[in-house]
Every structure is written in C-alpha cells, then in structure tokens.
Design a protein around this motif. Structure first.
Motif, short mmCIF file in Angstrom:
data_model
loop_
_atom_site.label_atom_id
_atom_site.label_comp_id
_atom_site.label_asym_id
_atom_site.label_seq_id
_atom_site.Cartn_x
_atom_site.Cartn_y
_atom_site.Cartn_z
N THR A 191 0.81 -1.19 0.19
CA THR A 191 0.09 0.23 0.16
C THR A 191 0.70 1.04 0.55
O THR A 191 0.33 2.44 -0.86
CB THR A 191 -1.02 0.38 1.54
N GLU A 211 0.18 5.07 -1.87
CA GLU A 211 -0.16 6.48 -0.18
C GLU A 211 0.75 7.84 -0.46
O GLU A 211 0.09 8.31 -0.51
CB GLU A 211 -0.07 5.43 0.92
N GLN A 212 1.97 6.38 -0.97
CA GLN A 212 3.14 7.83 -1.11
C GLN A 212 3.05 8.85 -2.09
O GLN A 212 4.18 9.11 -2.39
CB GLN A 212 4.61 7.24 -0.35
#
Length: 78
Positions: free
Chosen positions: A64, A68-69
């Motif tokens: 994930t 997310e980044q």
C-alpha cells in the motif's frame, strides 16, 4: 533516508509502518512470550521471522505504501 533524499529516490519507511501496525495490533510491549496469543500468531519462534499471518500483514504495508506516498511504481500495481 538522507541518501535517498539526496538522490531523489523514494523510501518506504517500513520501520515506522511496522511499529504503527504492532501498536494497532497491541503486540507491543511484549513480555517476552513469542509463542502464544496474538504475538505467537504473528512472529515465528525465532523472534525475527513472521508466521504466514504476520507476513501477509507486513506485505500489505509494503504493497500500500507506493500508492499512499505517490511513488510512480504504484501505477504498475494491481
């Protein structure tokens, strides 16, 4: 992390992510008993490697992170 930043390389801070997971699962603090309960189901008897359930959760943290980044690699993930 400084070397990655200096070279423009994205970093997944697995330490921070795993500590947050351990705290969420209430695996920390531990009384040293790695054989029973939630800790026993997460970690192997060697206190270093994960059981299957723990490995899946750690893999989930890694999977994930690119999205997310906003790491460009994320576009290649399902």
């Amino acid at each position: 992390m400084a070397a990655a930043a200096a070279n423009g390389v994205p970093v997944i801070d697995l330490h921070a992510r795993s500590v947050a997971l351990y705290n969420t699962l209430r695996l920390c603090p531990n009384n040293g008993d790695y054989a029973t309960g939630a800790v026993g189901a997460f970690f192997g008897n060697d206190h270093t490697h994960f059981e299957a359930a723990g490995a899946r959760q750690i893999a989930g943290l890694i999977a994930t992170a690119p999205r997310e980044q906003n790491i460009p690699l994320a576009v290649h993930l399902r």
